[in-house]
Design a protein around this motif. Sequence first.
Motif, mmCIF file in Angstrom:
data_model
loop_
_atom_site.group_PDB
_atom_site.id
_atom_site.type_symbol
_atom_site.label_atom_id
_atom_site.label_comp_id
_atom_site.label_asym_id
_atom_site.label_seq_id
_atom_site.Cartn_x
_atom_site.Cartn_y
_atom_site.Cartn_z
ATOM 1 N N ASP A 97 0.707 3.997 -2.856
ATOM 2 C CA ASP A 97 0.455 5.412 -2.534
ATOM 3 C C ASP A 97 1.494 6.314 -3.190
ATOM 4 O O ASP A 97 1.154 7.377 -3.746
ATOM 5 C CB ASP A 97 0.470 5.620 -1.018
ATOM 6 C CG ASP A 97 -0.757 5.037 -0.337
ATOM 7 O OD1 ASP A 97 -1.739 4.723 -1.045
ATOM 8 O OD2 ASP A 97 -0.733 4.890 0.895
ATOM 9 N N TRP B 191 0.785 6.594 -6.914
ATOM 10 C CA TRP B 191 -0.334 7.480 -7.237
ATOM 11 C C TRP B 191 0.012 8.945 -7.000
ATOM 12 O O TRP B 191 -0.384 9.829 -7.777
ATOM 13 C CB TRP B 191 -1.567 7.092 -6.415
ATOM 14 C CG TRP B 191 -2.261 5.880 -6.934
ATOM 15 C CD1 TRP B 191 -2.368 4.658 -6.336
ATOM 16 C CD2 TRP B 191 -2.958 5.760 -8.192
ATOM 17 N NE1 TRP B 191 -3.078 3.783 -7.126
ATOM 18 C CE2 TRP B 191 -3.447 4.427 -8.268
ATOM 19 C CE3 TRP B 191 -3.202 6.621 -9.242
ATOM 20 C CZ2 TRP B 191 -4.182 3.963 -9.366
ATOM 21 C CZ3 TRP B 191 -3.924 6.166 -10.340
ATOM 22 C CH2 TRP B 191 -4.402 4.859 -10.390
ATOM 23 N N VAL B 192 0.768 9.247 -5.956
ATOM 24 C CA VAL B 192 1.185 10.633 -5.715
ATOM 25 C C VAL B 192 2.047 11.129 -6.863
ATOM 26 O O VAL B 192 1.853 12.241 -7.381
ATOM 27 C CB VAL B 192 1.940 10.735 -4.372
ATOM 28 C CG1 VAL B 192 2.644 12.088 -4.256
ATOM 29 C CG2 VAL B 192 0.985 10.558 -3.203
ATOM 30 N N ALA C 83 0.830 -1.209 0.000
ATOM 31 C CA ALA C 83 0.000 0.000 0.000
ATOM 32 C C ALA C 83 0.863 1.257 0.000
ATOM 33 O O ALA C 83 0.539 2.247 -0.661
ATOM 34 C CB ALA C 83 -0.937 -0.008 1.202
ATOM 35 N N SER C 84 1.980 1.216 0.735
ATOM 36 C CA SER C 84 2.886 2.358 0.766
ATOM 37 C C SER C 84 3.484 2.613 -0.620
ATOM 38 O O SER C 84 3.578 3.761 -1.066
ATOM 39 C CB SER C 84 4.002 2.090 1.779
ATOM 40 O OG SER C 84 4.955 3.134 1.782
ATOM 41 N N TYR D 19 8.551 13.036 0.422
ATOM 42 C CA TYR D 19 7.486 12.040 0.583
ATOM 43 C C TYR D 19 8.017 10.643 0.273
ATOM 44 O O TYR D 19 7.711 9.676 0.984
ATOM 45 C CB TYR D 19 6.314 12.374 -0.334
ATOM 46 C CG TYR D 19 5.162 11.415 -0.206
ATOM 47 C CD1 TYR D 19 4.308 11.470 0.891
ATOM 48 C CD2 TYR D 19 4.930 10.444 -1.166
ATOM 49 C CE1 TYR D 19 3.246 10.588 1.025
ATOM 50 C CE2 TYR D 19 3.872 9.558 -1.050
ATOM 51 C CZ TYR D 19 3.037 9.629 0.044
ATOM 52 O OH TYR D 19 2.001 8.739 0.173
ATOM 53 N N GLN E 32 8.203 7.388 2.832
ATOM 54 C CA GLN E 32 7.670 6.071 2.508
ATOM 55 C C GLN E 32 8.764 5.009 2.570
ATOM 56 O O GLN E 32 8.524 3.871 3.009
ATOM 57 C CB GLN E 32 7.041 6.085 1.116
ATOM 58 C CG GLN E 32 5.819 6.974 0.979
ATOM 59 C CD GLN E 32 4.648 6.465 1.814
ATOM 60 O OE1 GLN E 32 4.598 6.656 3.032
ATOM 61 N NE2 GLN E 32 3.706 5.810 1.182
#
Length: 217
Positions: free
Chosen positions: A26, A29-30, A22-23, A83, A87
């Motif tokens: 994410d 997608w960012v 999931a990380s 970011y 992560q």
Amino acid sequence: MLALSGCTGDLSALHPAGPSAASIADLWWVMFWAAVGLFSLVLGLFLAAVSLPHFGRSISAHHWTMAGGLILPIPILAGLTFYAFAQGEFLLDGASRDGGEVVRISAVGRMWQWEFSYPDLSAAPPTAVLHIPVNKTVEITTTSQDVIHSFWVPRLGGKIDAIPGHANILRIRADQPGRYGGVCSEYCGTGHAGMRFEVQAHTEEDFRLAIGRGSTP
């Protein structure tokens, strides 16, 4: 719709089934939406310059270069970089903040199959299916007996190279029981395409039962 259908499936990194995957999803997608935003902005400025006769004419070429080449991208790229670092630290911690028990598993790659062993369970025989307990951080130690392979379970975590004579460590975690696909993601010879394996995530009781049976495909 056809493009979006590729975001799901057993080997889709955009269909996560655990916090590590999931990380990664994410972050993807960012990065994707940031790229979409930047592309839209640049395209909008281009269309405005083409269609509006006086658009931007009062701004010098030097100022356009400074604004578009430095002022705009630096804060965006800096934000994305920090970011990504955050992560990455989350993944290095096993994608978990609970500090719970870590289950150790060894993954050995060779042309063209994987073998998994369970050092925390001394009586457990090696298996061709990777058995893991749910809701626990699983530490995979990878190595190879011949060439470089790469261990990857897209829905549970990132990938790590399996290198002869060297041990690399990857942490994954499954949120719920189920079956997940795994592959070798490093070209390793004529049998590379078939070097797949299955991960079975169990409850604690079922995990020990499956390990005790030494089940294989």
